[in-house]
Design a protein around this motif. Structure first.
Motif, PDB file in Angstrom:
ATOM      1  N   ASP A 266      76.162 -10.352 -13.402  1.00  0.00           N
ATOM      2  CA  ASP A 266      75.194  -9.507 -14.105  1.00  0.00           C
ATOM      3  C   ASP A 266      75.870  -8.245 -14.653  1.00  0.00           C
ATOM      4  O   ASP A 266      75.559  -7.792 -15.761  1.00  0.00           O
ATOM      5  CB  ASP A 266      74.060  -9.109 -13.158  1.00  0.00           C
ATOM      6  N   LYS A 267      76.802  -7.692 -13.880  1.00  0.00           N
ATOM      7  CA  LYS A 267      77.509  -6.484 -14.320  1.00  0.00           C
ATOM      8  C   LYS A 267      78.270  -6.737 -15.613  1.00  0.00           C
ATOM      9  O   LYS A 267      78.255  -5.913 -16.537  1.00  0.00           O
ATOM     10  CB  LYS A 267      78.469  -6.021 -13.213  1.00  0.00           C
ATOM     11  N   THR A 268      78.933  -7.888 -15.701  1.00  0.00           N
ATOM     12  CA  THR A 268      79.696  -8.217 -16.902  1.00  0.00           C
ATOM     13  C   THR A 268      78.774  -8.411 -18.090  1.00  0.00           C
ATOM     14  O   THR A 268      79.063  -7.961 -19.214  1.00  0.00           O
ATOM     15  CB  THR A 268      80.530  -9.494 -16.677  1.00  0.00           C
ATOM     16  N   TRP A 269      77.638  -9.083 -17.891  1.00  0.00           N
ATOM     17  CA  TRP A 269      76.660  -9.261 -18.965  1.00  0.00           C
ATOM     18  C   TRP A 269      76.213  -7.900 -19.509  1.00  0.00           C
ATOM     19  O   TRP A 269      76.123  -7.710 -20.728  1.00  0.00           O
ATOM     20  CB  TRP A 269      75.446 -10.022 -18.454  1.00  0.00           C
ATOM     21  N   LEU A 270      75.904  -6.969 -18.612  1.00  0.00           N
ATOM     22  CA  LEU A 270      75.397  -5.669 -19.046  1.00  0.00           C
ATOM     23  C   LEU A 270      76.490  -4.847 -19.727  1.00  0.00           C
ATOM     24  O   LEU A 270      76.209  -4.103 -20.684  1.00  0.00           O
ATOM     25  CB  LEU A 270      74.827  -4.909 -17.845  1.00  0.00           C
TER      26      LEU A 270
ATOM     27  N   MET B   7      78.910  -6.118 -21.507  1.00  0.00           N
ATOM     28  CA  MET B   7      79.039  -6.703 -22.841  1.00  0.00           C
ATOM     29  C   MET B   7      77.868  -6.274 -23.728  1.00  0.00           C
ATOM     30  O   MET B   7      78.049  -6.028 -24.933  1.00  0.00           O
ATOM     31  CB  MET B   7      79.113  -8.222 -22.739  1.00  0.00           C
ATOM     32  N   LYS B   8      76.686  -6.190 -23.167  1.00  0.00           N
ATOM     33  CA  LYS B   8      75.512  -5.730 -23.920  1.00  0.00           C
ATOM     34  C   LYS B   8      75.748  -4.322 -24.471  1.00  0.00           C
ATOM     35  O   LYS B   8      75.468  -4.032 -25.635  1.00  0.00           O
ATOM     36  CB  LYS B   8      74.275  -5.744 -23.021  1.00  0.00           C
ATOM     37  N   GLN B   9      76.290  -3.457 -23.627  1.00  0.00           N
ATOM     38  CA  GLN B   9      76.569  -2.083 -24.042  1.00  0.00           C
ATOM     39  C   GLN B   9      77.597  -2.053 -25.178  1.00  0.00           C
ATOM     40  O   GLN B   9      77.452  -1.289 -26.142  1.00  0.00           O
ATOM     41  CB  GLN B   9      77.068  -1.280 -22.845  1.00  0.00           C
ATOM     42  N   GLU B  10      78.616  -2.896 -25.073  1.00  0.00           N
ATOM     43  CA  GLU B  10      79.654  -2.942 -26.108  1.00  0.00           C
ATOM     44  C   GLU B  10      79.078  -3.459 -27.431  1.00  0.00           C
ATOM     45  O   GLU B  10      79.393  -2.929 -28.508  1.00  0.00           O
ATOM     46  CB  GLU B  10      80.802  -3.845 -25.648  1.00  0.00           C
ATOM     47  N   LEU B  11      78.246  -4.494 -27.377  1.00  0.00           N
ATOM     48  CA  LEU B  11      77.651  -5.036 -28.588  1.00  0.00           C
ATOM     49  C   LEU B  11      76.721  -4.017 -29.253  1.00  0.00           C
ATOM     50  O   LEU B  11      76.726  -3.850 -30.478  1.00  0.00           O
ATOM     51  CB  LEU B  11      76.875  -6.319 -28.263  1.00  0.00           C
ATOM     52  N   GLU B  12      75.935  -3.331 -28.450  1.00  0.00           N
ATOM     53  CA  GLU B  12      75.017  -2.326 -28.998  1.00  0.00           C
ATOM     54  C   GLU B  12      75.769  -1.159 -29.618  1.00  0.00           C
ATOM     55  O   GLU B  12      75.291  -0.538 -30.575  1.00  0.00           O
ATOM     56  CB  GLU B  12      74.050  -1.848 -27.916  1.00  0.00           C
ATOM     57  N   SER B  13      76.953  -0.866 -29.080  1.00  0.00           N
ATOM     58  CA  SER B  13      77.770   0.210 -29.668  1.00  0.00           C
ATOM     59  C   SER B  13      78.252  -0.159 -31.064  1.00  0.00           C
ATOM     60  O   SER B  13      78.655   0.705 -31.845  1.00  0.00           O
ATOM     61  CB  SER B  13      78.969   0.523 -28.761  1.00  0.00           C
ATOM     62  N   LYS B  14      78.212  -1.466 -31.383  1.00  0.00           N
ATOM     63  CA  LYS B  14      78.596  -1.954 -32.716  1.00  0.00           C
ATOM     64  C   LYS B  14      77.367  -2.252 -33.567  1.00  0.00           C
ATOM     65  O   LYS B  14      77.437  -3.006 -34.540  1.00  0.00           O
ATOM     66  CB  LYS B  14      79.479  -3.191 -32.570  1.00  0.00           C
ATOM     67  N   ASN B  15      76.237  -1.671 -33.163  1.00  0.00           N
ATOM     68  CA  ASN B  15      74.972  -1.786 -33.908  1.00  0.00           C
ATOM     69  C   ASN B  15      74.454  -3.223 -33.973  1.00  0.00           C
ATOM     70  O   ASN B  15      73.817  -3.622 -34.963  1.00  0.00           O
ATOM     71  CB  ASN B  15      75.127  -1.215 -35.323  1.00  0.00           C
ATOM     72  N   ILE B  16      74.724  -3.993 -32.928  1.00  0.00           N
ATOM     73  CA  ILE B  16      74.167  -5.335 -32.812  1.00  0.00           C
ATOM     74  C   ILE B  16      73.014  -5.297 -31.819  1.00  0.00           C
ATOM     75  O   ILE B  16      73.186  -4.876 -30.675  1.00  0.00           O
ATOM     76  CB  ILE B  16      75.229  -6.348 -32.349  1.00  0.00           C
ATOM     77  N   SER B  17      71.853  -5.740 -32.253  1.00  0.00           N
ATOM     78  CA  SER B  17      70.688  -5.768 -31.371  1.00  0.00           C
ATOM     79  C   SER B  17      70.869  -6.854 -30.318  1.00  0.00           C
ATOM     80  O   SER B  17      71.253  -7.981 -30.628  1.00  0.00           O
ATOM     81  CB  SER B  17      69.426  -6.038 -32.192  1.00  0.00           C
ATOM     82  N   VAL B  18      70.600  -6.510 -29.052  1.00  0.00           N
ATOM     83  CA  VAL B  18      70.716  -7.463 -27.943  1.00  0.00           C
ATOM     84  C   VAL B  18      69.366  -7.567 -27.250  1.00  0.00           C
ATOM     85  O   VAL B  18      68.855  -6.589 -26.719  1.00  0.00           O
ATOM     86  CB  VAL B  18      71.800  -7.033 -26.934  1.00  0.00           C
ATOM     87  N   ARG B  19      68.793  -8.779 -27.268  1.00  0.00           N
ATOM     88  CA  ARG B  19      67.552  -9.028 -26.522  1.00  0.00           C
ATOM     89  C   ARG B  19      67.913  -9.634 -25.170  1.00  0.00           C
ATOM     90  O   ARG B  19      68.512 -10.692 -25.094  1.00  0.00           O
ATOM     91  CB  ARG B  19      66.656 -10.003 -27.293  1.00  0.00           C
ATOM     92  N   ASN B  20      67.523  -8.942 -24.107  1.00  0.00           N
ATOM     93  CA  ASN B  20      67.872  -9.376 -22.764  1.00  0.00           C
ATOM     94  C   ASN B  20      66.641  -9.930 -22.070  1.00  0.00           C
ATOM     95  O   ASN B  20      65.710  -9.204 -21.717  1.00  0.00           O
ATOM     96  CB  ASN B  20      68.440  -8.190 -21.974  1.00  0.00           C
ATOM     97  N   HIS B  21      66.602 -11.267 -21.854  1.00  0.00           N
ATOM     98  CA  HIS B  21      65.455 -11.913 -21.210  1.00  0.00           C
ATOM     99  C   HIS B  21      65.745 -12.359 -19.787  1.00  0.00           C
ATOM    100  O   HIS B  21      64.878 -12.978 -19.165  1.00  0.00           O
ATOM    101  CB  HIS B  21      65.033 -13.149 -22.026  1.00  0.00           C
ATOM    102  N   CYS B  22      66.946 -12.084 -19.276  1.00  0.00           N
ATOM    103  CA  CYS B  22      67.263 -12.682 -17.963  1.00  0.00           C
ATOM    104  C   CYS B  22      68.097 -11.812 -17.031  1.00  0.00           C
ATOM    105  O   CYS B  22      68.147 -12.096 -15.832  1.00  0.00           O
ATOM    106  CB  CYS B  22      67.991 -14.023 -18.168  1.00  0.00           C
ATOM    107  N   ILE B  23      68.742 -10.767 -17.514  1.00  0.00           N
ATOM    108  CA  ILE B  23      69.618  -9.952 -16.655  1.00  0.00           C
ATOM    109  C   ILE B  23      68.888  -8.686 -16.247  1.00  0.00           C
ATOM    110  O   ILE B  23      68.501  -7.884 -17.110  1.00  0.00           O
ATOM    111  CB  ILE B  23      70.931  -9.583 -17.382  1.00  0.00           C
ATOM    112  N   PRO B  24      68.680  -8.449 -14.936  1.00  0.00           N
ATOM    113  CA  PRO B  24      68.011  -7.209 -14.508  1.00  0.00           C
ATOM    114  C   PRO B  24      68.858  -5.985 -14.835  1.00  0.00           C
ATOM    115  O   PRO B  24      70.065  -5.975 -14.579  1.00  0.00           O
ATOM    116  CB  PRO B  24      67.850  -7.412 -12.994  1.00  0.00           C
ATOM    117  N   GLU B  25      68.229  -4.986 -15.402  1.00  0.00           N
ATOM    118  CA  GLU B  25      68.976  -3.788 -15.830  1.00  0.00           C
ATOM    119  C   GLU B  25      68.730  -2.586 -14.933  1.00  0.00           C
ATOM    120  O   GLU B  25      69.221  -1.488 -15.215  1.00  0.00           O
ATOM    121  CB  GLU B  25      68.623  -3.465 -17.277  1.00  0.00           C
ATOM    122  N   ASN B  26      67.951  -2.760 -13.889  1.00  0.00           N
ATOM    123  CA  ASN B  26      67.670  -1.640 -12.975  1.00  0.00           C
ATOM    124  C   ASN B  26      68.650  -1.640 -11.805  1.00  0.00           C
ATOM    125  O   ASN B  26      69.075  -2.687 -11.343  1.00  0.00           O
ATOM    126  CB  ASN B  26      66.242  -1.733 -12.443  1.00  0.00           C
TER     127      ASN B  26
END
Length: 305
Positions: free
Chosen positions: A280-284, A286-305
């Motif tokens: 889960d840590k790696t998924w999150l 990668m999400k942060q890196e993609l968003e930093s490149k202005n790519i929208s990321v919809r997360n339906h399965c990885i808990p972010e809390n």
């Protein structure tokens, strides 16, 4: 110009046919048992299974209606919906249809009439969404969808950050190799003499199990300009996406399968990659890196809390 929807030959027709074949075989087995044992419970079970088959068929047809769209509006289920009555349009997102990824375009017209167009059911979904984007959303103005040639970027000069897990000691890896090891050890603990038929069967089962699980062993690499997908075991796989061509990335999980990543390009083509080794840590991260490149990321399965 107008576009007519085309039902997908595999994701709609083949899925529906196979589902009905399986249910029919099961129902036939119960019917035979009912006649042999003269037991009404088996008969009720037969009717129940046939009822499920009919319900699934109706659900597929209902959620995959053929339609036509043109510059004036949408002709859907014998009703014409003009574009000027359109109040909300979402070309990507999740719907509620089972047996699919749920990915769909959502159109809401006046009087809250909602139409969901599910990606998996149509072979020309990319053309449909591009048409709506250009003629309805952008109204022939400049759109994101561009065919202009980009300046050449040497991928070999890029610095890539890997986002990967352990293919052996992750949950999916342990499940894969644990079962294979079990099959390999069977001949050594068996009191019966080994034979070629038994060894061939064990080898075949192990190979099938490996192939089924290795398709869930993708991992990812990101640079300034590129997003690359590789596989821990399929060393020849190297799918390369230009960051500027990606519209959206989706993290999802379907029917208890491993987490997967779906790439949606700006022309609405999609491809899904299962990545069972990532934490889960790696998924999150990668999400942060993609968003930093202005790519929208919809997360339906990885808990972010």
């Amino acid at each position: 110009m107008e576009i007519t929807s085309k039902r997908h030959p595999y994701k709609f027709y083949l899925t529906l046919i196979l589902c009905n074949i399986v249910l029919t075989i099961f129902a036939s087995f119960l019917l035979i048992k009912s006649l042999e044992l003269n037991n009404g419970k088996y008969g009720l079970g037969t009717l129940f299974i046939f009822g499920i088959a009919i319900s699934i068929t109706i659900g597929f047809i209902k959620n995959a209606s053929n339609f036509v769209l043109n510059t004036k509006g949408l002709f859907f289920k014998n009703i014409f919906y003009p574009w000027e009555d359109l109040t909300t349009v979402k070309l990507t997102g999740k719907g509620d249809m089972v047996f699919t990824t749920g990915e769909c375009a959502t159109l809401i017209f006046k009087d809250n009439k909602k139409i969901e167009i599910f990606d998996d059911f149509y072979s020309n979904i990319s053309d449909i969404k591009c048409y709506i984007q250009k003629n309805v959303v952008d109204k022939n103005e400049q759109t994101e969808i561009s065919t202009e040639k980009q300046s050449f970027i040497d991928i070999n000069q890029e610095f890539f950050i890997p986002y990967k897990g352990n293919p052996v000691f992750s949950f999916r890896g342990i499940m894969t190799w644990g079962v294979i090891l079990f099959f390999i050890l069977i001949p050594f603990f068996s009191k019966k003499p080994n034979n070629s038929t038994g060894l061939t069967f064990i080898s075949l089962i192990s190979l099938i199990w490996f192939l089924l699980n290795s398709r869930a062993m993708y991992f990812f690499e990101i640079s300034e300009n590129f997003f690359i997908i590789r596989n821990h075991y399929y060393f020849w796989v190297k799918d390369i996406y230009n960051i500027s061509d990606i519209r959206e990335v989706v993290y999802d999980r379907q029917h208890k399968q491993p987490n997967n990543l779906r790439i949606i390009s700006k022309d609405f083509n999609t491809k899904t990659y299962f990545a069972g080794s990532l934490t889960d840590k790696t998924w999150l991260e990668m999400k942060q890196e993609l968003e930093s490149k202005n790519i929208s990321v919809r997360n339906h399965c990885i808990p972010e809390n």
